[in-house]
Scaffold this motif. Structure first.
Motif, PDB file in Angstrom:
ATOM      1  N   ILE A  95      72.308   5.050  31.588  1.00  0.00           N
ATOM      2  CA  ILE A  95      72.818   3.750  31.147  1.00  0.00           C
ATOM      3  C   ILE A  95      73.119   2.851  32.339  1.00  0.00           C
ATOM      4  O   ILE A  95      72.903   1.637  32.295  1.00  0.00           O
ATOM      5  CB  ILE A  95      74.061   3.945  30.262  1.00  0.00           C
ATOM      6  N   SER A  96      73.605   3.456  33.422  1.00  0.00           N
ATOM      7  CA  SER A  96      73.893   2.614  34.583  1.00  0.00           C
ATOM      8  C   SER A  96      72.599   2.057  35.168  1.00  0.00           C
ATOM      9  O   SER A  96      72.539   0.911  35.611  1.00  0.00           O
ATOM     10  CB  SER A  96      74.683   3.388  35.634  1.00  0.00           C
ATOM     11  N   ILE A  97      71.554   2.884  35.161  1.00  0.00           N
ATOM     12  CA  ILE A  97      70.264   2.374  35.639  1.00  0.00           C
ATOM     13  C   ILE A  97      69.785   1.272  34.706  1.00  0.00           C
ATOM     14  O   ILE A  97      69.271   0.228  35.142  1.00  0.00           O
ATOM     15  CB  ILE A  97      69.224   3.498  35.712  1.00  0.00           C
ATOM     16  N   THR A 109      71.568  -0.705  33.004  1.00  0.00           N
ATOM     17  CA  THR A 109      72.355  -1.915  33.247  1.00  0.00           C
ATOM     18  C   THR A 109      71.772  -2.711  34.399  1.00  0.00           C
ATOM     19  O   THR A 109      71.576  -3.927  34.300  1.00  0.00           O
ATOM     20  CB  THR A 109      73.811  -1.553  33.569  1.00  0.00           C
ATOM     21  N   THR A 110      71.524  -2.022  35.499  1.00  0.00           N
ATOM     22  CA  THR A 110      70.930  -2.718  36.631  1.00  0.00           C
ATOM     23  C   THR A 110      69.601  -3.342  36.248  1.00  0.00           C
ATOM     24  O   THR A 110      69.320  -4.513  36.550  1.00  0.00           O
ATOM     25  CB  THR A 110      70.703  -1.747  37.800  1.00  0.00           C
ATOM     26  N   GLY A 152      68.633  -4.177  33.337  1.00  0.00           N
ATOM     27  CA  GLY A 152      68.878  -5.292  32.434  1.00  0.00           C
ATOM     28  C   GLY A 152      69.281  -6.548  33.172  1.00  0.00           C
ATOM     29  O   GLY A 152      68.776  -7.639  32.894  1.00  0.00           O
ATOM     30  N   ILE A 153      70.199  -6.376  34.128  1.00  0.00           N
ATOM     31  CA  ILE A 153      70.657  -7.543  34.878  1.00  0.00           C
ATOM     32  C   ILE A 153      69.490  -8.177  35.616  1.00  0.00           C
ATOM     33  O   ILE A 153      69.227  -9.388  35.517  1.00  0.00           O
ATOM     34  CB  ILE A 153      71.777  -7.148  35.857  1.00  0.00           C
ATOM     35  N   THR A 198      66.828  -9.705  33.067  1.00  0.00           N
ATOM     36  CA  THR A 198      67.111 -10.986  32.414  1.00  0.00           C
ATOM     37  C   THR A 198      67.158 -12.111  33.431  1.00  0.00           C
ATOM     38  O   THR A 198      66.670 -13.203  33.172  1.00  0.00           O
ATOM     39  CB  THR A 198      68.464 -10.955  31.673  1.00  0.00           C
ATOM     40  N   LEU A 199      67.762 -11.828  34.592  1.00  0.00           N
ATOM     41  CA  LEU A 199      67.841 -12.899  35.578  1.00  0.00           C
ATOM     42  C   LEU A 199      66.453 -13.337  36.014  1.00  0.00           C
ATOM     43  O   LEU A 199      66.148 -14.534  36.068  1.00  0.00           O
ATOM     44  CB  LEU A 199      68.666 -12.444  36.787  1.00  0.00           C
ATOM     45  N   PHE A 218      70.897 -19.202  34.113  1.00  0.00           N
ATOM     46  CA  PHE A 218      70.324 -17.990  34.683  1.00  0.00           C
ATOM     47  C   PHE A 218      69.813 -18.227  36.097  1.00  0.00           C
ATOM     48  O   PHE A 218      69.881 -17.339  36.948  1.00  0.00           O
ATOM     49  CB  PHE A 218      69.199 -17.472  33.788  1.00  0.00           C
ATOM     50  N   GLY A 248      72.864 -18.083  37.968  1.00  0.00           N
ATOM     51  CA  GLY A 248      73.297 -16.692  37.998  1.00  0.00           C
ATOM     52  C   GLY A 248      72.475 -15.870  38.968  1.00  0.00           C
ATOM     53  O   GLY A 248      73.002 -15.004  39.678  1.00  0.00           O
ATOM     54  N   LEU A 278      73.625 -16.614  42.444  1.00  0.00           N
ATOM     55  CA  LEU A 278      74.897 -15.924  42.665  1.00  0.00           C
ATOM     56  C   LEU A 278      74.678 -14.434  42.887  1.00  0.00           C
ATOM     57  O   LEU A 278      75.227 -13.839  43.816  1.00  0.00           O
ATOM     58  CB  LEU A 278      75.793 -16.151  41.444  1.00  0.00           C
ATOM     59  N   PHE A 279      73.847 -13.841  42.036  1.00  0.00           N
ATOM     60  CA  PHE A 279      73.595 -12.412  42.134  1.00  0.00           C
ATOM     61  C   PHE A 279      72.973 -12.062  43.474  1.00  0.00           C
ATOM     62  O   PHE A 279      73.371 -11.094  44.133  1.00  0.00           O
ATOM     63  CB  PHE A 279      72.676 -11.980  40.987  1.00  0.00           C
ATOM     64  N   LEU A 326      74.582  -9.721  46.236  1.00  0.00           N
ATOM     65  CA  LEU A 326      73.826  -8.512  46.545  1.00  0.00           C
ATOM     66  C   LEU A 326      73.603  -8.386  48.045  1.00  0.00           C
ATOM     67  O   LEU A 326      73.805  -7.331  48.636  1.00  0.00           O
ATOM     68  CB  LEU A 326      72.485  -8.538  45.805  1.00  0.00           C
TER      69      LEU A 326
END
Lengths: 343, 272, 306
Positions: A38-40, A42-43, A45-46, A49-50, A314, A317, A320-321, A325
Motif C-alpha cells: 500500500i505504501s508503494i 501511495t507513492t 498514486g501521488i 496523478t501529479l 496539480f 502541486g 511543490l512535490f 522531494l
C-alpha cells in the motif's frame, strides 16, 4: 525458522498442527506484504496523478509561459500562469521561517544538550514537544489575529514622529513641520495579510523540529572529542563552537533542510495569515499567495473537475512535490556523504 | 605509606598528597601520595580498575567533567594547590591549568579539522602571539610526524593512520607549550610499530616536558620510565573495589628489586 | 577568577608570558554571553508557546458554552456551534483508526519480522521515508483523484470515507516507523526463546513479540492519530465543506471537521467569530491533550515494565 519433524513417530497430532501453523504463517506474511505494498501504491498514486494532470495542464498552457509569466491569474479573464509568482511567496514565508527557526532551534538544542541540568531538560523537552504538536490552524489563528496586530502596532510606533531639538537635524529621516523638527522613520506599512507574520509564526512552529534533530546530532558527538578540546585549556563555548558543532554539522544541516521542506509544504498558517493575493516580488509586508494557499483557494471554490483551473492545482502541486522531494533527497544524501568525515 | 620514596622537593613538578577520589558515593582510589619529578617520565602501572587513569585525570582536573566525581586531598602543581579548599575552590580556574598540564588520550581524538588547524587551534585560543606556521611546524617536528604530513597540512586530521593521529594529538598538546604532559595509555589502541615510534618520542620529549604515563604494558613502563608507581585494587566491604598505591620508586627498583610482595608478583607476571 | 598564573611560582620554566596571552577574562565573558544566548533562544520559543496558549484561553474561554458544543454553524456567531464539526471529526477519527492500525502494523511487521532484507523490503523502506516528507496537501490531491473521482461511486465522492482514507495514507508512515521501533526494542532473547520451543515465525510474533511491543505500537498509533486530528489542508482539498448545518448520516456523507470549522470562523471579519474560533481551538487542544496524555502514560508504563 521451522523445524522438520520426522513422520515415523506416528505423531500425526503434531504434524497436523505444524502444517496448519505453517499455512497460517504464510497467509499472515502475505497480508502483511499487501500492507507494505500500500505504501508503494501511495507513492505511485501521488506520482501518477501529479504527472497525469500536469501533462494535461501543459497541453493547454505552454511550459515557457508557466515559467515566465509575471502574474498568476488562472481564474481571471486574461489568464496568466507564472508559477514564480507563487514560488516567490513561498520563498518569502519559508525564508523568514528559517531565519527564525534555525537560530532558535540550534541554540535551544545547544542549551538542552550542553548547559541544561537534567531537571531543566525534563521540563523543557516536553514543552518543545507540545509546541511541535500544535495544529497548524491554531498557529494560523495566532498569526492572523494576534501577531499581525502586534506587529502593526509596533511598526506604527516606529513610524510615529518624534520631536527633536533642531541641532539633531543632520540625522537622516528628519522633517521640518513648522515650527519644530521631527524624526520620522518611514517604516513600511504592514498590511492585515502579509508574509512577515506568517513567516515568523511558521518559524516558531518548525523550531522544535530543528531543535530535536540538532540535539540528536550534538548528542552523538563522541565525548572524547570534547575531552581533547578541554584538555587544551578550552572553555565550554570554545569547545562547542570549534569542535562539537563542526562534528555535528552534517546532522544539523540535514535538520535545516528538512525544516525548509516542512516550511515549504505548510498550508494553513500561510493560507490564514499571508493572504490570497498573488504577488511577485520579495516584499514581506504585503499579502501573498503561496503554492499551498492557492491549492486551498481553488479547493474551497466550485471548480469543476477537468477544467483548466482544476488542472492548475496539480501543476502547482507537482511543483511543490518536486521542490520538497529534492530537498528531502538532498538532506539524506548530505548526511550520508558527510557523516563519515566527522566520525 | 610504605614503599614510596620521593625525590627532593625542588625538582618536583607535581606533588600529590592524601588523594581520595569518589564517584558518587563509591571510593574509587584512596590515599595516594606521590611526587612527579621534573623532566622525567613517571609511569603508573597496575591491573585494570585500580584508579590509575582516575589519578591521572586529577592532575589536570579533567575529572571535573564527570558530574559524579569528587576529589579530596591536595595536588600541588609547581607549588600551588590545584584543589584548594573553601572559598578559593569556587574561584579556581581549570582552563589555565590545562594549558600547562596537557593530556593525550587512549584513543586518538583529533578534531574534525585540517592537520594544521588541529595543532594551531589550541595555540590560538590560548592567545599565541607568534608565527603560527612556525609553531605548527615546530610542534609537528617535536612529535616526529612533520616529514609524514608536511605536504598534507590542509587535509583532515582524520585522514591519517591511527599511529599518526596519536602523534598529531601529541603535537597539538605540545603546541601550547605545557610543562607536564599526561598520557593515558597512549599506545594501547596502536600497532607495535607506531607504539615503538611513540616510545622513542617520549624519550626526546622529556628534555622539554615532564611526562606522566598510564600504561597496561609493563615492558613499556620498564623501557621508558624513570620512576614507576604500582597501583592495585582491594575489595571493599560494600562488595566493590578501591584502588590504592602499593609502591612508587625508581623504575629499576620496581622491576628489579621491589620492596612490596604485590609489586613483585605483578611485575613477574603472577597476576594482572 | 583567580587562576594559577596569578600567584608567583618557584623554579619551573613557564611558557613565555609574551608568547601566550590567554585573555581569560575576555573568553569567560564571551562564554557567559553565549550561554545567555542559548537560554534566550529556548526562552523565546517557550514564551511564544505560552503567549499563544494564553491568547487562545483569553479569547476562547468566554465563548466556550453548551450552545457552542451542541449547535450547528450559523451566520450569527452567538448561535453557532461545533456540533457538526465534532461529529465529523469523530467519524473520521474512528475510520482512520480502523484503517490505519492494521495496515500500519502489518507493514511494520512485514518490514521488521518477515522481510529478510530483500530488494523489495528496501524499496518499501525508501518509499516510506519519502512519503514521510511529502506535504500533507499533496495527499489531498491524491485523495481527490483516487477516492473522489476514480473511486467516487464506492466512496460517496467528497465523503467521510474519502477523508478517512486520505488521512490514513497520510499517517501510515508515522505508524509504520513507530511499529518498527517498538518491534526492534523487543530483545532478541525473547524471540529466541519462542523459536526454541518450536514455534514458527508467526507464532513467535503473535505470542511473544507483538504482546511485548504492543504498548509502544499503541503509543505510536495514538500519536499518529493526534497528528491526523489537526489536519486541515488535505481534507479541504478532497472537498470537506466549511458550512455544515447537519450531522453526517454515515461514512458516505459530506462532512466537516473541527479544524476546518475553526478555519472558517477565523476567516470571517467579525470579532465574535474569532472568539468562537478560539473556543473551538480550546476544544481541539483539550482533545489533543487527552490523547497525548494517554500516549505518554502508556509509554512510561511500557518503559517501567521493561
Amino acid at each position: 525458522m521451522s523445524v522438520e519433524m520426522s513422520s515415523e513417530n506416528g505423531s500425526s497430532l503434531w504434524q497436523a498442527n505444524y502444517k496448519r501453523a505453517k499455512r497460517l504463517e504464510n497467509i499472515i506474511k502475505f497480508l502483511c506484504g499487501i500492507c507494505a505494498i500500500i505504501s508503494i501504491a501511495t507513492t505511485a498514486g501521488i506520482i501518477g496523478t501529479l504527472i497525469f494532470e500536469t501533462i494535461e495542464f501543459f497541453k493547454e498552457v505552454p511550459f515557457w509561459r508557466f515559467l515566465t509569466d509575471t502574474r498568476w491569474t488562472p481564474l481571471f479573464q486574461s489568464k496568466q500562469f507564472g508559477i514564480f509568482v507563487l514560488i516567490s511567496a513561498t520563498l518569502r514565508t519559508s525564508g523568514i521561517a528559517i531565519l527564525v527557526a534555525v537560530p532558535l532551534g540550534l541554540l535551544s538544542a545547544i542549551f538542552l544538550s550542553e548547559f541544561a541540568s537534567l531537571r531543566v531538560r525534563k521540563v523543557l523537552k516536553p514543552l518543545l514537544e507540545i509546541l511541535a504538536g500544535i495544529p497548524s490552524v491554531v498557529f494560523g489563528y495566532f498569526a492572523l489575529l494576534t501577531v499581525t496586530p502586534v506587529l502593526q502596532a509596533f511598526f506604527d510606533f516606529i513610524r510615529t514622529p518624534v520631536m527633536i531639538p533642531p541641532w539633531l537635524d543632520f540625522l537622516p529621516f528628519t522633517n521640518y513641520y513648522e515650527p519644530d523638527y521631527f524624526l520620522e522613520i518611514p517604516f513600511p506599512y504592514l498590511q492585515g495579510f502579509n508574509a512577515l507574520s506568517a513567516g515568523l509564526v511558521l518559524g516558531i512552529s518548525i523550531t522544535p523540529l530543528v531543535a530535536s534533530l540538532s540535539e540528536d546530532a550534538i548528542y552523538s558527538v563522541p565525548q572524547d572529542l570534547r575531552a581533547g578540546a578541554y584538555a587544551l585549556g578550552a572553555t565550554q563555548r570554545e569547545t562547542i563552537l570549534a569542535v562539537v558543532i563542526p562534528a555535528a554539522l552534517s546532522g544539523i544541516v540535514a535538520s535545516v533542510i528538512l525544516a525548509i521542506s516542512r516550511a515549504v509544504g505548510e498550508t494553513m498558517i500561510v493560507t490564514l495569515a499571508a493572504g490570497q493575493n498573488p504577488h511577485l516580488g520579495l516584499n514581506p509586508f504585503v499579502p501573498v499567495m503561496t503554492m499551498t494557499a492557492y491549492i486551498v483557494q481553488v479547493s474551497l471554490g466550485d471548480t469543476a473537475v477537468g477544467t483548466l483551473p482544476y488542472k492548475t492545482i496539480f501543476a502547482v502541486g507537482m511543483t511543490l512535490f518536486l521542490i520538497t522531494l529534492v530537498l528531502n533527497i538532498f538532506s539524506f544524501w548530505f548526511v550520508r556523504r558527510f557523516r563519515e568525515r566527522y566520525e | 605509606m610504605q614503599g614510596i620514596s620521593s625525590p627532593t622537593k625542588t625538582d618536583v613538578a607535581i606533588s600529590v598528597e592524601q588523594l581520595n577520589v569518589y564517584y558518587g558515593s563509591n571510593l574509587a582510589v584512596r590515599d595516594v601520595y606521590l611526587d612527579v619529578p621534573r623532566h622525567q617520565i613517571a609511569a603508573f602501572i597496575g591491573p585494570s580498575g585500580c584508579g590509575k587513569s582516575t589519578v591521572l585525570r586529577c592532575l589536570n582536573r579533567m575529572n571535573d567533567l564527570i558530574a559524579s566525581a569528587r576529589v579530596e586531598g591536595n595536588i600541588f602543581f609547581e607549588g600551588q594547590n590545584i584543589y584548594p579548599a573553601g572559598e578559593a575552590a569556587k574561584k579556581f580556574d581549570p582552563v589555565e591549568l590545562r594549558r600547562r598540564v596537557g593530556m593525550v588520550f587512549q584513543k586518538p581524538n583529533p578534531f574534525p579539522k585540517s592537520i594544521y588547524e588541529n595543532v594551531a587551534w589550541g595555540a590560538r585560543i590560548n592567545g599565541y602571539k607568534g608565527n603560527m606556521d612556525e609553531l605548527v611546524e615546530r610542534s609537528l617536528r617535536g612529535a616526529a610526524i612533520w616529514d609524514e604530513v608536511k605536504d598534507k597540512l590542509k587535509q583532515s586530521g582524520l585522514s591519517i593512520s591511527g599511529g599518526q593521529q596519536q602523534r598529531l594529538c601529541i603535537a597539538r598538546a605540545i603546541a601550547i607549550e605545557p610543562e607536564v604532559i599526561l598520557m593515558d595509555e597512549p599506545c594501547s589502541a596502536l600497532d607495535p610499530i607506531s607504539t615503538l615510534k611513540i616510545e622513542e618520542l617520549m624519550s626526546s620529549l622529556k628534555e622539554k616536558f615532564t611526562i606522566v604515563i598510564v600504561t597496561h604494558n609493563m615492558q613499556q613502563a620498564s623501557r621508558v620510565s624513570d620512576r614507576t608507581a604500582f597501583f592495585n585494587a582491594e575489595a571493599t566491604d560494600a562488595g566493590g573495589k578501591v584502588g590504592y598505591l602499593v609502591e612508587y620508586d625508581d623504575t629499576e627498583v620496581i622491576f628489579g628489586n621491589p620492596k612490596e610482595k604485590y609489586t613483585r608478583d605483578y611485575v613477574s607476571g603472577r597476576f594482572g | 577568577m583567580t587562576g594559577i598564573s596569578d600567584t608567583p611560582i618557584t623554579g619551573a620554566p613557564v611558557a613565555d608570558a609574551a608568547k601566550f596571552v590567554p585573555q581569560r577574562r575576555w573568553r569567560y565573558r564571551l562564554d557567559r554571553a553565549f550561554q545567555i544566548a542559548t537560554i534566550a533562544a529556548t526562552a523565546i520559543a517557550i514564551l511564544v508557546l505560552a503567549w499563544l496558549l494564553i491568547d487562545v484561553l483569553w479569547n476562547g474561554l468566554g465563548s466556550l458554552s453548551w450552545t457552542l458544543l451542541t449547535s450547528f454553524p450559523s451566520r450569527k456567531p452567538e448561535e453557532a456551534g461545533i456540533l457538526a464539526a465534532l461529529a465529523g471529526t469523530g467519524w473520521i477519527m474512528l475510520l482512520v483508526a480502523i484503517f490505519s492500525f492494521p495496515i500500519g502494523v502489518g507493514s511494520g511487521l512485514f518490514l521488521e519480522e518477515f522481510s529478510d532484507d530483500t530488494w523489495f523490503a528496501r524499496f518499501v523502506e525508501i518509499n516510506i521515508s519519502n512519503l514521510a516528507g511529502v506535504p500533507s496537501i499533496i495527499y489531498g490531491l491524491l485523495g481527490l483523484t483516487a477516492f473522489v473521482i476514480v473511486l467516487g461511486d464506492y466512496t460517496g465522492g467528497r465523503s467521510i470515507l474519502t477523508g478517512a482514507l486520505t488521512l490514513t495514507l497520510l499517517i501510515l508512515p508515522i505508524i509504520i516507523v513507530a511499529t518498527r521501533e517498538s518491534l526492534r526494542a523487543v530483545p532478541n532473547s525473547l524471540r529466541q526463546a519462542g523459536y526454541a520451543l518450536g514455534g514458527n515465525r508467526w507464532q513467535v510474533i503473535w505470542n511473544h513479540t507483538l504482546p511485548a511491543s504492543f504498548p509502544g505500537i499503541l503509543t505510536g498509533v495514538i500519536l499518529a492519530l493526534s497528528r491526523a486530528i489537526g489536519e486541515t489542508a488535505p481534507l479541504i482539498t478532497i472537498g470537506a465543506l466549511t458550512f455544515v448545518p447537519f450531522l453526517p448520516d454515515g461514512p458516505l456523507s459530506p462532512f466537516t471537521v473541527l479544524p476546518i470549522q475553526v478555519y472558517n470562523w477565523v476567516s470571517r471579519p467579525q470579532k465574535e467569530f474569532h472568539d468562537i474560533a478560539a473556543a473551538g481551538i480550546l476544544v481541539l487542544l483539550v482533545v489533543l491533550l487527552l490523547m497525548n496524555s494517554v500516549a505518554v502514560l502508556l509509554r512510561s508504563r511500557f518503559q517501567k515494565d521493561r
